[in-house]
Design an enzyme around this catalytic site. Structure first.
Site, PDB file in Angstrom:
ATOM      1  N   ASP A 281       0.820  -1.203   0.000  1.00 48.12           N
ATOM      2  CA  ASP A 281       0.000   0.000   0.000  1.00 48.12           C
ATOM      3  C   ASP A 281       0.863   1.265   0.000  1.00 48.12           C
ATOM      4  O   ASP A 281       1.947   1.281   0.577  1.00 48.12           O
ATOM      5  CB  ASP A 281      -0.885  -0.029   1.264  1.00 48.12           C
ATOM      6  CG  ASP A 281      -1.890   1.102   1.296  1.00 48.12           C
ATOM      7  OD1 ASP A 281      -2.698   1.199   0.352  1.00 48.12           O
ATOM      8  OD2 ASP A 281      -1.865   1.890   2.257  1.00 48.12           O
ATOM      9  N   GLU A 324       1.762  -0.377  -5.028  1.00 41.77           N
ATOM     10  CA  GLU A 324       0.820   0.666  -5.416  1.00 41.77           C
ATOM     11  C   GLU A 324       1.577   1.990  -5.452  1.00 41.77           C
ATOM     12  O   GLU A 324       1.651   2.703  -4.444  1.00 41.77           O
ATOM     13  CB  GLU A 324      -0.339   0.763  -4.408  1.00 41.77           C
ATOM     14  CG  GLU A 324      -1.363   1.818  -4.786  1.00 41.77           C
ATOM     15  CD  GLU A 324      -2.044   2.497  -3.597  1.00 41.77           C
ATOM     16  OE1 GLU A 324      -3.089   3.110  -3.796  1.00 41.77           O
ATOM     17  OE2 GLU A 324      -1.520   2.424  -2.474  1.00 41.77           O
TER      18      GLU A 324
END
Ligand SMILES: [Ca+2]
Ligand SMILES: [Ca+2]
Length: 563
Positions: A281, A324
């Protein structure tokens, strides 16, 4: 139960194709544990179909955990926990739903214990249903289930040849609320807000004002937060947690700085449960040297798990790390530009990056994007690494088709594109991305619309289309990882070919063929006399005089050699 019956029935219709795709994979499970190299890993992940779901929004398999930790459903629209859980994902998995879509990996939102309270970031009262607001990196969020649920899910996926990616957050803690005490000042910064002007204003800052940013750049040793040790003591596991941390710091010789605690906690899940990879993330919001450290420990943890669980080992593929890096797209090559400096994330532990450009690329010329991606991944700057394409996602307010006007075309574009494919839960059921009363990203996160499938309307046909393409993709790694060649402009015909370990895989795709009888030239991809199978209709034909004749009720043809 109605929805379950419908899902199972639809699976039976496509059973033949699903079984052939599954047998090929599960037949090799546990046999080939020879370590694979990065080129083979790139093939696996560029031909992968990754199913991304919000666990809380997918399927409620256990109603007893719906109100865990006393959380109420008093959030703004779609901003409270909604009841979905790990048991629901397992149930769907056991029904064969993911197999029927050709899914090769599942990515669930983070399952770690979330803040107990709620916050309003300007979009209404919101709970940590999405999993990105960690309170305790060492515990499963009770609304999603238990460690046993998690183990059952990962084991069941592996039995079906499906890998599982853990969504890992290291950049920030959850917000502070009346029920969630602040982290100590030597653990986090609470300002300034990131303004994305350059590297420092992307990394050394808070993503949003309510998200304390872990001091991942600090090497200064810190004590554990008292709130955490008190919690562990109440839960009867303080001594064990402290002893494990002592062992970790003794082995690694890392200072007891915040990021190393988090790295220890995140990699423990790999060591104990056998996750095949991470989806990292907010990867561009902490230093890339941190991701390299995390990868190194995760690889070690994965090796430990494999050594301790030989019967459950899927194959020899190494631990996979996908990032990401918001805004990354293949046209940028390997150098992500922060403004004042560029970073090659692939050189810092990442095997793959999410492709934020596909949703836009997919709206243009298909052959242009297919050619560009294939060339980059096979011969260009992205050789040996992977990308993950998507048409919609949980954070993307500008998806390929927000109004779901083209759920068939979305599948055709996504699942036939070179590079990994991310199916965001509900893409295959045209789940609405606009919800009355919802604000911001909540629109993208409605509960899975199983009821539309149960109705038996056009949703069933949409799902069938996704399944046919998904199974074709799973049976043929050439689709995602092969060399692309345009054979004809109109109607569009292309081939993909891939040679691995002396075996070759080749497919030919013909679009806009019209329904009924069609004669398709194969351009020498398959020699005369080759028996071909159309993965879309199930029809068979033999190549004669450089072409095949097929009578199908569909205008898409997916040809491969009959095996
Ligand atoms: Ca539940
Ligand atoms: Ca940061």
């Amino acid at each position: 139960m109605m929805q379950t019956a419908t899902r199972a029935a639809a699976f039976v219709i496509l059973g033949t194709l699903a079984i052939s795709a599954c047998t090929a994979d599960s037949g090799t499970r546990g046999r080939d544990s020879t370590p694979a190299d990065s080129a083979t890993s790139a093939i696996v992940w560029n031909s992968a179909t990754v199913y991304f779901l919000l666990t809380d929004r997918f399927e409620n398999g256990d109603s007893t955990n719906d109100f865990a930790l006393g959380r109420a459903r008093d959030g703004a629209v779609l901003r409270s926990f909604q009841g979905g859980d790990l048991a629901g994902v397992l149930q769907t998995l056991e029904e064969g739903y993911f197999d029927s879509l050709g899914v090769s990996a599942i990515w669930m939102t983070p399952f770690l214990e979330q803040i107990h309270g709620s916050v309003d970031e300007g979009t209404g009262k919101t709970y940590g249903y999405h999993g990105y607001w960690t309170r305790d990196w060492t515990a499963v969020e009770p609304a999603l289930g238990t460690e046993d649920d998690l183990r059952a899910l990962v084991d069941a996926a592996h039995r079906r040849g499906i890998r599982v990616l853990m969504d890992a957050v290291i950049n920030h803690t959850g917000p502070v609320t009346a029920q969630d005490p602040p982290w100590p000042a030597d653990w986090v910064r609470t300002g300034p807000n990131c303004n994305y002007r350059d590297y420092a204003t992307t990394v050394e800052c808070t993503l949003v004002a309510t998200l304390p940013d872990i001091l991942t750049d600090s090497d200064r040793p810190v004590e554990l937060p008292a709130a955490l040790t008190e919690k562990w003591e109440r839960e009867g596991r303080l001594e064990r947690e402290l002893a494990e941390l002592d062992d970790f710091f003794e082995r690694t010789r890392y200072p007891r700085a915040p990021r190393y605690y988090v790295i220890k906690w995140l990699t423990d899940w790999v060591r104990e449960f056998g996750f095949d990879g991470y989806r990292i993330d907010t990867a561009k919001h902490f230093g890339e040297t941190v991701s390299a450290e995390l990868k190194q420990e995760a690889e070690r943890a994965f090796a430990d798990w494999k050594e301790a669980h030989p019967p459950e080992v899927l194959d020899g593929h190494p631990f996979y790390m996908m990032g990401e890096v918001y805004g990354y797209e293949p046209g940028q090559g390997r150098a992500f530009d922060f403004g004042d400096r560029t970073v090659d994330f692939f050189a810092h532990g990442y095997d793959g990056l999410i492709n934020f450009g596909f949703k836009g690329d997919a709206a243009g010329s298909l052959d242009e994007v297919f050619t560009r991606y294939s060339t980059a991944l096979r011969e260009g700057t992205l050789r040996g690494v992977a990308i993950l394409n998507y048409v919609s996602s949980h954070d993307d307010g500008s998806p390929y088709d927000r109004d779901r006007r083209d759920p068939f075309g979305a599948a055709t574009r996504l699942l036939l594109a070179p590079g990994g494919a991310q199916i965001y839960y509900g893409d295959e059921l045209a789940r609405p991305l606009n919800v009355e009363g919802a604000t911001g990203d909540a629109n993208l996160r409605s509960f899975m619309n199983w009821q539309d499938l149960a109705r038996g309307d056009s949703t069933t046909a949409i799902l069938e289309h996704w399944r046919k393409l998904g199974q074709f993709r799973r049976a043929h790694p050439a689709v995602g990882a092969g060399a692309h060649r345009r054979l004809q402009g109109e109607p569009y015909v292309f081939s993909r070919t891939l040679a691995v370990d002396g075996r070759s895989d080749r497919v030919l795709v013909a679009m806009d063929q019209g329904t009924g009888t069609k004669v398709i030239p194969v351009f020498g991809v398959f020699p005369d006399g080759t028996e071909l199978l159309d993965g879309y209709s199930g029809e068979r034909a033999t190549v004669t005089n450089g072409q095949v004749s097929l009578a199908t009720g569909f205008d898409l043809v997916l040809l491969s050699e009959r095996r």
